[in-house]
Design a protein around this motif. Structure first.
Motif, short mmCIF file in Angstrom:
data_model
loop_
_atom_site.label_atom_id
_atom_site.label_comp_id
_atom_site.label_asym_id
_atom_site.label_seq_id
_atom_site.Cartn_x
_atom_site.Cartn_y
_atom_site.Cartn_z
N LYS A 1 -6.88 74.40 -32.69
CA LYS A 1 -7.56 73.24 -33.25
C LYS A 1 -8.70 72.75 -32.37
CE LYS A 1 -3.57 71.66 -35.93
NZ LYS A 1 -2.62 70.57 -36.19
N SER A 2 -8.84 73.29 -31.17
CA SER A 2 -9.90 72.80 -30.29
C SER A 2 -11.04 73.80 -30.12
CB SER A 2 -9.32 72.46 -28.91
OG SER A 2 -8.75 73.61 -28.30
N PHE A 3 -11.13 74.76 -31.04
CA PHE A 3 -12.19 75.76 -30.93
C PHE A 3 -13.57 75.13 -30.97
CE2 PHE A 3 -11.77 80.46 -31.20
CZ PHE A 3 -10.45 80.55 -30.79
N ASP A 4 -13.74 74.08 -31.74
CA ASP A 4 -15.06 73.48 -31.85
C ASP A 4 -15.51 72.92 -30.50
OD1 ASP A 4 -13.07 71.58 -31.97
OD2 ASP A 4 -13.98 70.43 -33.61
N ALA A 5 -14.62 72.19 -29.83
CA ALA A 5 -14.98 71.64 -28.52
C ALA A 5 -15.20 72.74 -27.50
CB ALA A 5 -13.88 70.68 -28.05
N LEU A 6 -14.36 73.77 -27.56
CA LEU A 6 -14.53 74.88 -26.64
C LEU A 6 -15.85 75.60 -26.88
CD1 LEU A 6 -10.92 76.39 -26.70
CD2 LEU A 6 -12.04 75.31 -24.75
N ALA A 7 -16.23 75.77 -28.14
CA ALA A 7 -17.48 76.47 -28.46
C ALA A 7 -18.67 75.75 -27.83
CB ALA A 7 -17.65 76.57 -29.97
N LYS A 8 -18.65 74.45 -27.82
CA LYS A 8 -19.74 73.70 -27.19
C LYS A 8 -19.80 73.99 -25.70
CE LYS A 8 -23.07 70.88 -28.26
NZ LYS A 8 -24.12 71.30 -29.20
N ARG A 9 -18.65 74.13 -25.08
CA ARG A 9 -18.61 74.47 -23.65
C ARG A 9 -19.11 75.90 -23.42
NH1 ARG A 9 -15.42 71.08 -20.42
NH2 ARG A 9 -15.07 72.79 -18.98
N TRP A 10 -18.74 76.81 -24.34
CA TRP A 10 -19.18 78.20 -24.20
C TRP A 10 -20.70 78.30 -24.34
CZ3 TRP A 10 -15.06 79.83 -28.32
CH2 TRP A 10 -13.78 79.70 -27.75
N GLN A 11 -21.25 77.50 -25.23
CA GLN A 11 -22.70 77.48 -25.38
C GLN A 11 -23.34 76.98 -24.09
OE1 GLN A 11 -24.33 74.58 -28.11
NE2 GLN A 11 -26.04 75.90 -28.64
N GLY A 12 -22.77 75.94 -23.53
CA GLY A 12 -23.31 75.40 -22.29
C GLY A 12 -23.22 76.37 -21.13
N GLY B 1 -23.55 79.57 -21.43
CA GLY B 1 -24.55 80.62 -21.56
C GLY B 1 -24.36 81.61 -22.69
N ALA B 2 -23.36 81.43 -23.54
CA ALA B 2 -23.19 82.33 -24.68
C ALA B 2 -24.16 81.95 -25.79
CB ALA B 2 -21.76 82.27 -25.20
N SER B 3 -24.70 82.96 -26.48
CA SER B 3 -25.62 82.67 -27.59
C SER B 3 -25.10 83.18 -28.93
CB SER B 3 -27.00 83.27 -27.31
OG SER B 3 -26.92 84.64 -27.01
N LEU B 4 -23.95 83.85 -28.92
CA LEU B 4 -23.27 84.25 -30.16
C LEU B 4 -21.80 83.92 -29.98
CD1 LEU B 4 -25.37 86.86 -29.28
CD2 LEU B 4 -24.98 87.29 -31.70
N MET B 5 -21.26 83.13 -30.91
CA MET B 5 -19.88 82.68 -30.76
C MET B 5 -19.15 82.68 -32.09
SD MET B 5 -20.23 79.48 -28.14
CE MET B 5 -21.95 79.18 -28.54
N GLY B 6 -17.89 83.06 -32.04
CA GLY B 6 -17.05 83.04 -33.21
C GLY B 6 -15.60 83.08 -32.79
N ALA B 7 -14.79 83.77 -33.58
CA ALA B 7 -13.36 83.81 -33.28
C ALA B 7 -12.79 85.15 -33.75
CB ALA B 7 -12.63 82.65 -33.95
N ALA C 1 -22.02 87.48 -26.23
CA ALA C 1 -21.24 87.13 -27.42
C ALA C 1 -19.78 86.93 -27.03
CB ALA C 1 -21.34 88.25 -28.46
N VAL C 2 -19.18 85.90 -27.57
CA VAL C 2 -17.75 85.67 -27.34
C VAL C 2 -17.08 85.29 -28.66
CG1 VAL C 2 -17.95 85.03 -24.91
CG2 VAL C 2 -18.16 83.25 -26.64
N TYR C 3 -15.97 85.93 -28.95
CA TYR C 3 -15.16 85.53 -30.10
C TYR C 3 -13.70 85.83 -29.79
CZ TYR C 3 -16.47 90.36 -31.65
OH TYR C 3 -16.74 91.71 -31.73
N PRO C 4 -13.05 84.84 -29.15
CA PRO C 4 -11.67 84.99 -28.70
C PRO C 4 -10.66 84.89 -29.84
CG PRO C 4 -12.43 82.79 -28.24
CD PRO C 4 -13.62 83.55 -28.77
N ASN C 5 -9.43 85.30 -29.53
CA ASN C 5 -8.34 85.12 -30.49
C ASN C 5 -7.79 83.69 -30.38
OD1 ASN C 5 -6.57 85.15 -28.24
ND2 ASN C 5 -6.32 87.35 -28.39
N SER C 6 -6.73 83.42 -31.08
CA SER C 6 -6.18 82.07 -31.14
C SER C 6 -5.48 81.65 -29.86
CB SER C 6 -5.17 81.97 -32.29
OG SER C 6 -4.04 82.77 -31.99
N GLY C 7 -5.19 82.61 -29.00
CA GLY C 7 -4.41 82.33 -27.81
C GLY C 7 -3.03 82.94 -27.88
N GLU C 8 -2.62 83.33 -29.09
CA GLU C 8 -1.36 84.05 -29.21
C GLU C 8 -1.53 85.47 -28.67
OE1 GLU C 8 0.66 82.87 -33.25
OE2 GLU C 8 -1.50 82.55 -33.41
N VAL C 9 -0.43 86.13 -28.38
CA VAL C 9 -0.47 87.44 -27.74
C VAL C 9 0.13 88.48 -28.68
CG1 VAL C 9 0.27 88.82 -25.76
CG2 VAL C 9 -0.29 86.39 -25.46
#
Length: 323
Positions: free
Chosen positions: A282-293, A295-301, A257-265
């Protein structure tokens, strides 16, 4: 097949977790400048807690996480509450999520919305550092006097209460060091918790835990436990996630499972967010596709993301607009 595995299968191989909770509470007018953070709304504005859950369900979340990340019995006692009141608020955090899930599901059935799954509710348990509210959840520096036994004692009653409130799974979030991971695994065994659990770590460098310890060392502990169904990373900059998934895949056969923050600290001492060097909200959707590829099977933010983030993730992963 367990509830999580069944959900992932129904979701087409990738379940969507919800997004930033405190961020959305603030957007609805809540003041969370409080040691209890978003959990303060369990006392003052519980209707907003439920509303945030509903917004994430509408956005396409398959798993919603209770508002108990920073809700602890000692924290509530410090506000002058009794033990009974504190435990009642912990139960309320799960109850509000369950009510939102059930109401949304009934509505989806009435409206014949086939794009939605009946979401699972995860009871959130934040790290010891989150309770301290001193930034140590982002460093893992708990002090020389902290032992595995002390950490188990700290988490024990909260785990018991939350597990008894009827969630579908337990979510240990933003764990910054090995000693706490060890304590949680031992505690799950000692309490014989029958719910599936996930343990998610956080990282500030994309290579190690916040404490500087290796993921490999921690995963040896988690891999040996049948109580931990899912491992992963949360509240970590999104640009680190793909590499971390690749590393996790080498070290475990458990679901990721991965659900990162926005990138701010988050500056834990100053209690403020610092701008990201590379803000990728704004690019979370494209990144999520990469995360799925990867090997992640649960994704959010996580922190500083919103229902619009989850709607975009849900749309690209499942081809649905989440509305």
């Amino acid at each position: 097949m367990g509830a999580v595995e069944e959900l992932v299968e129904k979701a087409g191989g990738c379940a969507v977790i919800d997004g930033g909770f405190a961020t959305q509470l603030e957007a609805l007018g809540a003041d969370i400048n409080d040691p209890l953070w978003s959990a303060a709304c369990l006392i003052t504005r519980p209707h907003l807690v439920k509303e945030v859950h509903l917004q994430y369900l509408e956005a396409g979340a398959d798993i919603i996480i209770s508002s108990s990340y920073q809700a602890t019995i000692p924290g509530f006692l410090a506000r002058g509450m009794s033990v009974e009141e504190a435990e009642g608020l912990l139960q309320t955090s799960v109850k509000l999520a369950l009510e939102a899930r059930d109401e949304f599901w009934k509505s989806a059935l009435r409206q014949s919305k086939p794009m939605y799954n009946r979401a699972l509710v995860a009871a959130s348990i934040g790290s010891y550092g989150a309770y301290l509210a001193d930034g140590s959840e982002y460093s893992g520096s708990y002090g020389a006097d902290i032992t595995t036994e002390k950490l188990k004692d700290f988490h024990r009653r909260r785990l018991q209460v939350l597990a008894s409130a009827g969630p579908d799974l337990i979510a240990f979030e933003a764990i910054p060091n090995k000693i706490e991971a060890q304590a949680l695994v031992e505690l799950l065994e000692e309490e014989n918790i029958q719910l599936p659990s996930w343990i998610c770590f956080n990282s500030v460098d994309g290579k190690n835990l916040c404490s500087g310890e290796s993921f490999a060392d921690c995963l040896q502990i988690l891999n040996a436990s049948e109580k931990v169904a899912i491992v992963g990373v949360n509240c970590t900059p999104p640009q680190f996630i793909e590499g971390l998934i690749t590393e996790l895949k080498k070290q475990t056969k458990k679901a990721i499972a991965v659900y990162p923050n926005s990138g701010e600290v988050w500056d834990g001492r100053a209690k403020r967010w610092l701008p990201a060097e590379c803000f990728v909200h704004k690019s979370f959707d494209a990144l999520a596709k990469r995360w799925q590829g990867a090997g992640a099977s649960l994704m959010g933010a996580c922190c500083r993301t919103t229902p619009s983030t989850i709607r975009a993730v849900s749309k690209i992963l499942k081809g649905r607009a989440g509305h």
